[in-house]
Design an enzyme around this catalytic site. Structure first.
Site, short mmCIF file in Angstrom:
data_model
loop_
_atom_site.label_atom_id
_atom_site.label_comp_id
_atom_site.label_asym_id
_atom_site.label_seq_id
_atom_site.Cartn_x
_atom_site.Cartn_y
_atom_site.Cartn_z
N HIS A 199 -27.30 -6.11 9.38
CA HIS A 199 -25.88 -5.91 9.08
C HIS A 199 -25.06 -7.19 9.01
CE1 HIS A 199 -25.46 -6.49 13.43
NE2 HIS A 199 -24.18 -6.72 13.22
N ARG A 200 -25.54 -8.31 9.51
CA ARG A 200 -24.70 -9.51 9.59
C ARG A 200 -24.44 -10.10 8.20
NH1 ARG A 200 -23.68 -11.07 14.67
NH2 ARG A 200 -25.01 -10.18 16.30
#
Length: 348
Positions: A199-200
């Site tokens: 997700h980063r």
């Protein structure tokens, strides 16, 4: 009656706040539970709160998504009058999100004491917004609740030792509250598989990077179930990322189910901070798709390894075997009661 303003906003914070909220109720302290609305998708918010036993918030600020500046600014605008109206004795923040820094900054400017749960974590990568949030929050806060000896050491090096208290990790409390043996898991968890979350922004904002990660996941020796944050889905669709047949994109799972899936997997591939630690506690090898970790304790014995930028080595790293037994740097599951005991001393 004034009490403790408990400020949450993102999935990991709901998990951390659950045990603390229960400990506050048991102590008789008044809790003012505030949800900033940073995570508002049902699977990332309401379902997680219910899963960890966190009650409905007293206030939902409904901030929603936006750039870091916009989101943090809107939170400040909403939290400041709320503190003035409710008059808490202490404002309690968690972790390293925009909700964390907004609550700490609003309280500090109003001269209301602030406690930071999960203080002292450092990735030493200032390019990460989370690193800036956690460092600033520690320096703004009056009570620093450190989860590990290493976190205490980091705070000591920054001259914050007098404010720091070693409590253990509230996520151990949360994990111990789940009966993993009685969980109903997805049908596919009965066959060999790997679990993954990505997700980063460093992994998802560049089309070549996210395509390379998905391709590498497709080269593993078993199917990969990728529990995809809504933003990741949008990025993959927008970049037209080709998804191999062996990579199955699933919706995010409730907290308890996610723990059960990780425990049932052959290994976890993630860029999450909390999941690295949860995999370690559960005894599941983790491969972290980053160059650094705020939980270096998990690297011992190669229970967790950093894949960094060389995705060609990802498959090799994922199938490794840990080299030693695990230590227990995170405490025995009594962090929430210790945090509340310290809050009561401070309020008295």
């Amino acid at each position: 009656m004034p009490g403790v303003m408990n400020v949450v906003g993102a999935r990991p914070q709901f998990v951390k706040a659950g045990p603390v909220s229960r400990a506050l109720a048991a102590s008789g302290l008044v809790e003012i539970l505030v949800h900033t609305g940073q995570h508002y998708d049902r699977l990332m918010s309401d379902a997680i709160m219910a899963d960890v036993g966190l009650r409905d918030p007293d206030y939902n600020l409904g901030v929603g998504s936006g750039s870091h500046g916009v989101q943090t600014g809107l939170m400040l605008q909403a939290i400041e009058p709320l503190i003035l109206d409710t008059g808490p004795d202490v404002v309690l923040t968690y972790g390293d999100t925009n909700s964390t820094i907004a609550a700490a900054l609003a309280a500090a400017k109003l001269h209301v004491p602030t406690g930071h749960v999960e203080a002292g974590l450092r990735s030493f990568n200032r390019a990460m917004p989370e690193e800036l949030n956690r460092v600033a929050t520690d320096h703004l806060s009056d009570l620093l609740f450190a989860p590990t000896d290493l976190a205490m050491s980091n705070l000591r090096k920054e001259g914050l030792e007098e404010r720091a208290i070693l409590t253990g990790d509230v996520m151990v409390d949360a994990l111990h509250s789940i009966d993993l043996e009685s969980l109903e898991l997805p049908d596919w968890s009965g066959a060999p598989f790997y679990a993954a979350t990505i997700h980063r922004p460093s992994n998802t904002d560049d089309p070549e990077r996210i395509a390379g990660i998905i391709e590498a996941l497709g080269n593993l020796n078993a199917p990969v179930h990728l529990m995809a944050h809504p933003r990741l889905k949008r990025q993959m669709e927008g970049f037209n990322v080709e998804i191999p047949d062996s990579v199955i994109v699933d919706a995010p799972l409730p907290y308890a189910t996610m723990l059960g899936v990780v425990k049932a997997s052959q290994g976890l591939i993630t860029d999450s901070g909390g999941l690295q630690k949860e995999a370690f506690i559960l005894g599941v090898p983790c491969t972290t798709v980053r160059d650094e970790t705020e939980w270096p304790e998990t690297l011992e014995g190669r229970w967790n390894v950093l894949a960094g930028s060389d995705l060609a080595k990802l498959a090799e790293l994922v199938v490794r075997k840990p080299e030693s037994d695990r230590a227990n740097p995170f405490g025995s599951g009594n962090a929430a009661s210790e945090i509340v005991a310290q809050l009561m001393k401070h309020i008295d």
